[in-house]
Design a protein around this motif. Structure first.
Motif, mmCIF file in Angstrom:
data_model
loop_
_atom_site.group_PDB
_atom_site.id
_atom_site.type_symbol
_atom_site.label_atom_id
_atom_site.label_comp_id
_atom_site.label_asym_id
_atom_site.label_seq_id
_atom_site.Cartn_x
_atom_site.Cartn_y
_atom_site.Cartn_z
ATOM 1 N N MET A 65 0.836 -1.190 0.000
ATOM 2 C CA MET A 65 0.000 0.000 0.000
ATOM 3 C C MET A 65 0.876 1.246 0.000
ATOM 4 O O MET A 65 1.692 1.438 0.897
ATOM 5 C CB MET A 65 -0.896 0.003 1.230
ATOM 6 C CG MET A 65 -1.822 -1.188 1.303
ATOM 7 S SD MET A 65 -2.927 -1.302 -0.125
ATOM 8 C CE MET A 65 -3.917 0.157 0.113
ATOM 9 N N PRO A 66 0.742 2.116 -0.992
ATOM 10 C CA PRO A 66 1.573 3.324 -1.039
ATOM 11 C C PRO A 66 1.211 4.318 0.064
ATOM 12 O O PRO A 66 0.113 4.291 0.617
ATOM 13 C CB PRO A 66 1.255 3.912 -2.424
ATOM 14 C CG PRO A 66 0.547 2.829 -3.177
ATOM 15 C CD PRO A 66 -0.143 2.009 -2.155
ATOM 16 N N ALA A 67 2.165 5.196 0.357
ATOM 17 C CA ALA A 67 1.939 6.316 1.278
ATOM 18 C C ALA A 67 2.267 7.601 0.539
ATOM 19 O O ALA A 67 3.146 7.623 -0.330
ATOM 20 C CB ALA A 67 2.806 6.183 2.523
ATOM 21 N N MET A 68 1.588 8.691 0.875
ATOM 22 C CA MET A 68 1.780 9.958 0.180
ATOM 23 C C MET A 68 2.286 11.014 1.151
ATOM 24 O O MET A 68 1.754 11.170 2.254
ATOM 25 C CB MET A 68 0.470 10.421 -0.443
ATOM 26 C CG MET A 68 0.597 11.694 -1.282
ATOM 27 S SD MET A 68 -0.935 12.088 -2.173
ATOM 28 C CE MET A 68 -2.075 12.330 -0.818
ATOM 29 N N ASP A 69 3.350 11.765 0.751
ATOM 30 C CA ASP A 69 3.870 12.819 1.605
ATOM 31 C C ASP A 69 3.115 14.125 1.355
ATOM 32 O O ASP A 69 2.164 14.175 0.561
ATOM 33 C CB ASP A 69 5.387 12.983 1.436
ATOM 34 C CG ASP A 69 5.780 13.540 0.067
ATOM 35 O OD1 ASP A 69 4.898 14.023 -0.679
ATOM 36 O OD2 ASP A 69 6.991 13.507 -0.258
ATOM 37 N N VAL A 70 3.526 15.173 2.029
ATOM 38 C CA VAL A 70 2.787 16.443 1.958
ATOM 39 C C VAL A 70 2.882 17.095 0.579
ATOM 40 O O VAL A 70 2.083 17.968 0.249
ATOM 41 C CB VAL A 70 3.292 17.429 3.029
ATOM 42 C CG1 VAL A 70 2.970 16.902 4.416
ATOM 43 C CG2 VAL A 70 4.795 17.675 2.884
ATOM 44 N N LEU B 295 4.360 9.788 -3.915
ATOM 45 C CA LEU B 295 4.017 8.483 -3.371
ATOM 46 C C LEU B 295 5.276 7.657 -3.123
ATOM 47 O O LEU B 295 6.249 7.738 -3.879
ATOM 48 C CB LEU B 295 3.111 7.727 -4.339
ATOM 49 C CG LEU B 295 1.714 8.294 -4.567
ATOM 50 C CD1 LEU B 295 1.057 7.598 -5.750
ATOM 51 C CD2 LEU B 295 0.874 8.148 -3.323
ATOM 52 N N TYR B 296 5.245 6.840 -2.067
ATOM 53 C CA TYR B 296 6.286 5.869 -1.789
ATOM 54 C C TYR B 296 5.619 4.517 -1.592
ATOM 55 O O TYR B 296 4.619 4.409 -0.882
ATOM 56 C CB TYR B 296 7.074 6.260 -0.539
ATOM 57 C CG TYR B 296 7.758 7.597 -0.669
ATOM 58 C CD1 TYR B 296 9.028 7.696 -1.220
ATOM 59 C CD2 TYR B 296 7.111 8.764 -0.268
ATOM 60 C CE1 TYR B 296 9.645 8.933 -1.359
ATOM 61 C CE2 TYR B 296 7.722 10.003 -0.409
ATOM 62 C CZ TYR B 296 8.979 10.078 -0.946
ATOM 63 O OH TYR B 296 9.588 11.297 -1.092
ATOM 64 N N MET B 297 6.169 3.494 -2.221
ATOM 65 C CA MET B 297 5.538 2.177 -2.194
ATOM 66 C C MET B 297 6.575 1.086 -1.974
ATOM 67 O O MET B 297 7.589 1.013 -2.666
ATOM 68 C CB MET B 297 4.803 1.937 -3.514
ATOM 69 C CG MET B 297 4.096 0.603 -3.605
ATOM 70 S SD MET B 297 3.082 0.487 -5.115
ATOM 71 C CE MET B 297 4.363 0.569 -6.400
#
Length: 324
Positions: free
Chosen positions: A226-231, A235-237
């Motif tokens: 599941m990717p994460a999104m910064d401000v 995206l980082y996956m």
């Protein structure tokens, strides 16, 4: 001799985690961060940290949680469905009208309706869990585990026995859908992303009505998490691989293209904290947090020849590249 280049995505600090029955670190499931600084994650139960992962408190045997607009926490798990008004320190049972058994996939719609599921049944409550209705009875009972998630616009998507269903009325009625994903990252109100096996992800730009697969050819043997999104919207996956050495990719175009930015040992769940620190959950080595807030990362090609310093929990290793 050649030049030596230190290649790493971020500096990571181990946050440990609970151990399983074999005495090893348990696999880390979904990570949930809150604006007040508390961090929740799942690993054979629900845990909370109020000090950026330095210490952890087991709260319950929950499998999923959700907050309503009043910051009431709802949890579903092996003991049923519960609510908490103090971030899980104490709990109130909501099981008077629910069957005994294990619940999961806790959702709270924009209207405040609670929607939970057993392995094969869906229940909804419009009064904060005082009363419950059995819904979704048109969905054929089968084997497997029912998974439900909510889109930014409040639609509910259900996957069950390789079939998909959708509800646009807070779970009251359900219709057959095409390829709905019950787990995804919200990139924006109009873009949803979910990681898959065989080196691909899927994107939806219509609130989960349709999904388009995006192949990442260099990593056709990887399973993405599941990717994460910064401000900034990047995206980082993470990923897993049969070799035990996954990769971490980044995207700055809402998941249309991806770039290599580090190694990562079986990282399937990532989440950003309120200070823009990145948390990563692994299958075998616990939970990790970046030492500093994430601002940006240089995109790079995966080195064809390198030496990795071990241990390498989540890309804290040093890769040495030999340049001619």
């Amino acid at each position: 001799g050649g030049r030596f280049q230190r290649l790493r995505m971020f500096e990571w600090k181990s946050r440990g985690g609970p151990k399983n029955s074999s005495g090893n670190l348990a696999a880390i499931g979904r990570i949930i961060t809150t604006s007040r600084g508390s961090i929740f994650f799942f690993a054979a139960g629900l845990y909370r940290s109020d000090n950026r992962g330095t210490s952890w408190l087991k709260l319950s045997n929950a499998r999923d949680i959700a907050f309503d607009a009043d910051s009431t926490l709802y949890a579903a798990g092996t003991d049923g469905v519960f609510s908490s008004t103090n971030f899980g320190t104490t709990w109130k049972s909501l099981n008077d009208q629910l069957p005994a058994g294990t619940f999961g996939c806790m959702n709270v719609t924009p209207n405040g309706t609670l929607v939970v599921a057993t392995s094969y049944s869906i229940y909804r409550s419009a009064d904060k869990g005082v009363t419950w209705d059995h819904v979704g009875t048109n969905i054929p009972i089968s084997t497997g585990s029912m998974q439900i998630a909510m889109t930014p616009k409040g639609s509910l998507l259900c996957n069950f026995d390789y079939k998909s269903y959708r509800s646009t009325d807070d779970g009251l009625t359900w219709i057959t859908a095409k390829g709905a994903a019950a787990f995804f990252t919200v990139v924006s109100p109009s873009v949803l992303i979910v990681g898959y096996q065989d080196g691909a992800i899927s994107r939806s730009t219509d609130d989960g009505l349709t999904w388009t697969q995006v192949a990442i050819p260099k990593y056709s043997t990887y399973t993405f998490g599941m990717p994460a999104m910064d401000v900034t919207g990047r995206l980082y996956m993470g990923s897993s691989h049969y070799s035990g050495d996954g990769v971490v990719l980044s995207s700055n175009d809402s998941g249309l293209t991806w770039q290599y930015c580090g190694m990562g040992a079986d990282v399937m769940y990532m989440a950003f904290g309120p200070d823009n620190e990145l948390y990563a959950g692994t299958f075998r080595t616990g939970l990790f947090r970046t030492l500093k807030p994430v601002s940006s990362v240089a995109e790079m090609e995966k080195p064809s020849r390198s030496i990795l310093a071990i241990p390498n929990p989540v890309s804290s290793a040093v890769s040495i590249i030999f340049d001619p």
